[in-house]
Design a protein around this motif. Structure first.
Motif, short mmCIF file in Angstrom:
data_model
loop_
_atom_site.label_atom_id
_atom_site.label_comp_id
_atom_site.label_asym_id
_atom_site.label_seq_id
_atom_site.Cartn_x
_atom_site.Cartn_y
_atom_site.Cartn_z
N ALA A 8 0.83 -1.21 0.00
CA ALA A 8 0.00 0.00 0.00
C ALA A 8 0.87 1.26 0.00
O ALA A 8 0.59 2.22 -0.72
CB ALA A 8 -0.94 0.00 1.21
N THR A 9 1.93 1.24 0.79
CA THR A 9 2.86 2.38 0.83
C THR A 9 3.51 2.57 -0.53
O THR A 9 3.61 3.70 -1.04
CB THR A 9 3.94 2.16 1.90
N GLU A 10 3.93 1.46 -1.13
CA GLU A 10 4.54 1.52 -2.45
C GLU A 10 3.56 2.09 -3.48
O GLU A 10 3.94 2.91 -4.33
CB GLU A 10 4.97 0.11 -2.88
N ARG A 11 2.29 1.69 -3.38
CA ARG A 11 1.31 2.17 -4.37
C ARG A 11 1.08 3.67 -4.22
O ARG A 11 0.92 4.38 -5.22
CB ARG A 11 -0.03 1.42 -4.20
N CYS A 12 1.08 4.14 -2.99
CA CYS A 12 0.97 5.59 -2.77
C CYS A 12 2.11 6.31 -3.49
O CYS A 12 1.91 7.31 -4.19
CB CYS A 12 1.05 5.94 -1.29
N LEU A 13 3.32 5.79 -3.32
CA LEU A 13 4.51 6.46 -3.84
C LEU A 13 4.61 6.39 -5.36
O LEU A 13 5.26 7.24 -5.99
CB LEU A 13 5.77 5.85 -3.22
N THR A 14 3.97 5.39 -5.97
CA THR A 14 4.09 5.23 -7.43
C THR A 14 2.88 5.77 -8.19
O THR A 14 2.86 5.73 -9.42
CB THR A 14 4.27 3.75 -7.80
N LEU A 15 1.91 6.31 -7.48
CA LEU A 15 0.71 6.84 -8.14
C LEU A 15 1.07 7.95 -9.11
O LEU A 15 1.84 8.85 -8.80
CB LEU A 15 -0.27 7.40 -7.09
N GLY A 16 0.45 7.92 -10.27
CA GLY A 16 0.66 8.96 -11.26
C GLY A 16 -0.40 10.03 -11.23
O GLY A 16 -0.50 10.85 -12.16
N VAL A 17 -1.23 10.04 -10.18
CA VAL A 17 -2.25 11.07 -10.01
C VAL A 17 -2.02 11.77 -8.66
O VAL A 17 -1.42 11.19 -7.75
CB VAL A 17 -3.68 10.48 -10.06
N PRO A 18 -2.48 13.01 -8.51
CA PRO A 18 -2.28 13.73 -7.24
C PRO A 18 -2.94 13.02 -6.06
O PRO A 18 -4.02 12.45 -6.20
CB PRO A 18 -2.94 15.08 -7.50
N MET A 19 -2.26 13.05 -4.92
CA MET A 19 -2.78 12.42 -3.71
C MET A 19 -2.58 13.37 -2.53
O MET A 19 -1.49 13.89 -2.31
CB MET A 19 -2.06 11.09 -3.44
N VAL A 20 -3.65 13.59 -1.78
CA VAL A 20 -3.61 14.43 -0.59
C VAL A 20 -4.12 13.62 0.59
O VAL A 20 -5.18 12.99 0.51
CB VAL A 20 -4.48 15.70 -0.76
N SER A 21 -3.36 13.61 1.68
CA SER A 21 -3.74 12.87 2.88
C SER A 21 -3.93 13.84 4.04
O SER A 21 -3.20 14.83 4.16
CB SER A 21 -2.68 11.83 3.25
N VAL A 22 -4.89 13.52 4.91
CA VAL A 22 -5.16 14.35 6.09
C VAL A 22 -5.10 13.47 7.33
O VAL A 22 -5.82 12.47 7.42
CB VAL A 22 -6.53 15.04 6.01
N ILE A 23 -4.24 13.84 8.29
CA ILE A 23 -4.22 13.15 9.58
C ILE A 23 -5.30 13.81 10.43
O ILE A 23 -5.16 14.96 10.85
CB ILE A 23 -2.85 13.28 10.28
#
Length: 340
Positions: A184-199
């Motif tokens: 899952a961490t790897e998929r986050c890092l390889t995504l070719g679309v913008p990703m925003v996360s909120v803690i």
């Protein structure tokens, strides 16, 4: 009188004032006495000022308590208020469904997105159903499936992080918990679309990072983000979970600390007394910051999005390396464990 969220232990003086206000309010409604209404107004002002003073400089342990407040906005609250045309997608297509991580397709302020996050639940049955937000491998594999969909159709990804950590049970380990988190961490890092996360509450260990390795990581003012819980760290460092307060301070887990390290990109202010006291206001603030972050990523192609994300994490490493060794050293009274 509207129902109030539960008071935390350190909020007892505020709780006492609120109780007195409630009693006087009932008296004023029955008697109509102007003097009683005046006294209620004075006490209300005193309570608001006391709350402001209390929250002005919360220590890390008190922020941890606020981050864990059961009435803080949860994933479902954010989806209900911020996402339209939401369609939930279930299952990892490998083993089964995990209710600790929820997600699906929808629109965020007119933008097509994939949204996912941890759900802890509020009532006892809900908490059991969602396993207190602690996901098993199928939860992380579902997250990967949703991110694959996002990339395939060019959809931005928004994640909401609120977990004490991944579920450490035998069944989860047997089904490959560590591997699922890593994928899952790897998929986050390889995504070719913008990703925003909120803690939004607790950001606990790899269970949080697995859906938070994003282009932009935001953090609510009274949330925490750490490699281990303060209680767990205290048990290891001090051989006593009673020293969780000391561990929370030493670990640098607050939003202000993490902004300084470059681990997060921005702090989202909370309403006076925490997000649980004004959920709608807090959720709107989160939405505004997500919108701003996504706007800044508009126009980047897939290669640029990946490069932006990679540079963000390289920068964290450089920032930490520049910090002096004494500042990162363990407290003098910790228990040193012999590796042999």
């Amino acid at each position: 009188m509207s129902e109030r969220p539960a008071f935390l232990d350190f909020e007892k003086p505020i709780a006492d004032l609120e109780k007195k206000i409630d009693e006087l309010t009932i008296t004023a409604e029955k008697s109509g006495a102007k003097s009683v209404r005046t006294e209620v107004a004075k006490l209300r002002q005193k309570a608001n000022q006391a709350l402001a003073d209390l929250y002005q400089n919360l220590d890390p342990w008190r922020r941890t308590q606020v981050a864990r407040h059961p009435d803080r906005p949860h994933f479902k609250d954010y989806v209900e208020e911020l996402i339209t045309d939401y369609v939930e997608l279930a299952g990892d297509r490998k083993f089964g469904e995990d209710a600790a991580i929820l997600g699906g397709l929808g629109r965020f302020r007119g933008r097509r997105v994939v949204v996912l996050g941890h759900e802890k639940g509020r009532t006892t049955p809900q908490r059991l159903k969602h396993n207190f937000g602690m996901a098993r491998p199928e939860g992380y594999r579902k997250a990967v499936r949703l991110m694959d969909i996002a990339e395939k159709f060019g959809l931005s990804v928004i994640t909401f992080v609120d977990t004490a950590g991944a579920y450490p049970g035998l069944d989860a380990e047997a089904r490959g918990q560590a591997e699922a988190i890593a994928r899952a961490t790897e998929r986050c890092l390889t995504l070719g679309v913008p990703m925003v996360s909120v803690i939004t509450g607790e950001g606990g260990s790899g269970g949080a990072v697995a859906i938070a390795a994003a282009n932009c990581v935001l953090m609510l003012e009274n949330s925490i983000y750490s490699v281990i819980s303060p209680e767990g760290a205290a048990s290891i460092l001090y051989r006593s979970s009673d020293r969780a307060k000391d561990a929370a301070t030493a670990m640098k887990i607050t939003a202000a600390d993490l902004l300084g390290f470059g681990v997060i990109d921005a702090i989202i202010p909370e309403p006076l007394g925490g997000a649980h006291r004004a959920r709608a206001t807090a959720i709107n603030s989160v939405g505004n910051m997500i919108e701003k972050s996504l706007y800044q990523l508009d126009g980047l192609n897939s290669q640029a999005v990946r490069a932006h994300r990679a540079e963000r994490f390289y920068r964290i490493g450089r920032t930490v390396a520049e910090i002096s060794a004494p500042e990162l050293s363990a407290p003098e009274d910790v228990t040193h464990i012999n590796p042999t």
